[in-house]
Write a protein that holds these residues in place. Sequence first.
Motif, mmCIF file in Angstrom:
data_model
loop_
_atom_site.group_PDB
_atom_site.id
_atom_site.type_symbol
_atom_site.label_atom_id
_atom_site.label_comp_id
_atom_site.label_asym_id
_atom_site.label_seq_id
_atom_site.Cartn_x
_atom_site.Cartn_y
_atom_site.Cartn_z
ATOM 1 N N ALA A 161 0.969 -1.162 -0.023
ATOM 2 C CA ALA A 161 0.102 0.134 0.083
ATOM 3 C C ALA A 161 1.044 1.232 0.036
ATOM 4 O O ALA A 161 0.666 2.172 -0.631
ATOM 5 N N GLY A 162 1.889 1.414 0.809
ATOM 6 C CA GLY A 162 3.016 2.368 0.752
ATOM 7 C C GLY A 162 3.701 2.581 -0.763
ATOM 8 O O GLY A 162 3.551 3.630 -1.116
ATOM 9 N N ILE A 163 3.909 1.516 -1.262
ATOM 10 C CA ILE A 163 4.451 1.719 -2.527
ATOM 11 C C ILE A 163 3.552 2.187 -3.543
ATOM 12 O O ILE A 163 3.970 2.806 -4.399
ATOM 13 N N ALA A 164 2.331 1.811 -3.331
ATOM 14 C CA ALA A 164 1.246 2.100 -4.421
ATOM 15 C C ALA A 164 1.060 3.582 -4.138
ATOM 16 O O ALA A 164 0.678 4.285 -5.113
ATOM 17 N N LYS A 165 1.474 4.266 -3.037
ATOM 18 C CA LYS A 165 1.170 5.843 -2.840
ATOM 19 C C LYS A 165 2.368 6.579 -3.357
ATOM 20 O O LYS A 165 2.310 7.846 -3.328
ATOM 21 N N LEU A 166 3.501 6.047 -3.640
ATOM 22 C CA LEU A 166 4.406 6.783 -4.222
ATOM 23 C C LEU A 166 4.257 7.160 -5.725
ATOM 24 O O LEU A 166 3.410 6.626 -6.329
ATOM 25 N N LYS A 167 4.885 8.301 -5.962
ATOM 26 C CA LYS A 167 4.856 8.822 -7.227
ATOM 27 C C LYS A 167 5.396 7.638 -8.209
ATOM 28 O O LYS A 167 6.149 6.920 -8.005
ATOM 29 N N LEU A 211 8.674 6.448 1.335
ATOM 30 C CA LEU A 211 8.224 5.218 1.508
ATOM 31 C C LEU A 211 7.988 5.243 3.239
ATOM 32 O O LEU A 211 7.093 4.613 3.994
ATOM 33 N N LYS A 212 9.225 5.652 3.766
ATOM 34 C CA LYS A 212 9.287 5.365 5.418
ATOM 35 C C LYS A 212 8.239 6.381 5.849
ATOM 36 O O LYS A 212 7.666 5.854 6.952
ATOM 37 N N LYS A 213 8.042 7.581 5.362
ATOM 38 C CA LYS A 213 7.080 8.604 6.163
ATOM 39 C C LYS A 213 5.672 8.035 5.882
ATOM 40 O O LYS A 213 4.573 8.024 6.572
ATOM 41 N N ILE A 214 5.466 7.323 4.664
ATOM 42 C CA ILE A 214 4.126 6.646 4.478
ATOM 43 C C ILE A 214 3.736 5.588 5.232
ATOM 44 O O ILE A 214 2.739 5.409 5.878
ATOM 45 N N LEU A 215 4.805 4.624 5.477
ATOM 46 C CA LEU A 215 4.761 3.332 6.348
ATOM 47 C C LEU A 215 4.597 3.742 7.927
ATOM 48 O O LEU A 215 4.140 2.992 8.608
ATOM 49 N N ASN A 216 5.254 4.927 8.190
ATOM 50 C CA ASN A 216 5.156 5.041 9.861
ATOM 51 C C ASN A 216 3.642 5.217 10.287
ATOM 52 O O ASN A 216 3.283 4.583 11.301
ATOM 53 N N PRO A 217 2.752 5.996 9.740
ATOM 54 C CA PRO A 217 1.631 5.966 10.427
ATOM 55 C C PRO A 217 0.515 4.546 9.958
ATOM 56 O O PRO A 217 -0.101 4.301 10.774
ATOM 57 N N LEU A 218 1.123 3.968 8.854
ATOM 58 C CA LEU A 218 0.399 2.777 8.645
ATOM 59 C C LEU A 218 1.003 1.703 9.663
ATOM 60 O O LEU A 218 0.209 0.974 10.192
#
Length: 178
Positions: free
Chosen positions: A114-120, A162-169
């Motif tokens: 899901a995090g990778i999916a949110k990347l540009k 990705l790290k920023k996205i994954l921390n809340p996840l």
Amino acid sequence: MFNKDNTEDEIIEIYKLYYLDVYRYLICFTGNHNDTEDLTQEVFIRVLKNLTDKNRIHHLKAWILSIARHTAIDHYRKKRWQVLINEKILRNVASGHQPIDILELDELKKGIHAGIAKLKPHFRSVVILRAINECSIKETADILQCSESKVKVDYHRALKELKKILNPLSMEVLSNAR
């Protein structure tokens, strides 16, 4: 390497050599086996249509993966779909784990995908090529048609994002576990 008498054999050989690389790249980009099969077929149709002596000279793998990248981006633009969970990775969970371990690992993998999916899309391509397909910096640069320095910087930035996205996840997963 190529001559006109053995064109069919050479095309079959190219397919055998690069099918798995193309498939792995596309499955990570789309997350859907049916779409991946269709896109893989589209890539090799494009390869066949554009196979000329100048394209075959040095970096055939990079050229083919570049076609795969452009095919995936075209698909992404047409469909505007998010990357789904990579079923292949989920099936590769070791059989010795307890069911609770498998569930936790599945949740972690879902979160990463899901995090990778949110990347540009460009960052997603760099992460897929470097981390999942294990392409070298040079191969990645050839595929993305950019400098090796740009690959290094983009990969670093993509991992940071990705790290920023994954921390809340990860916080959400932990709060749901309680």
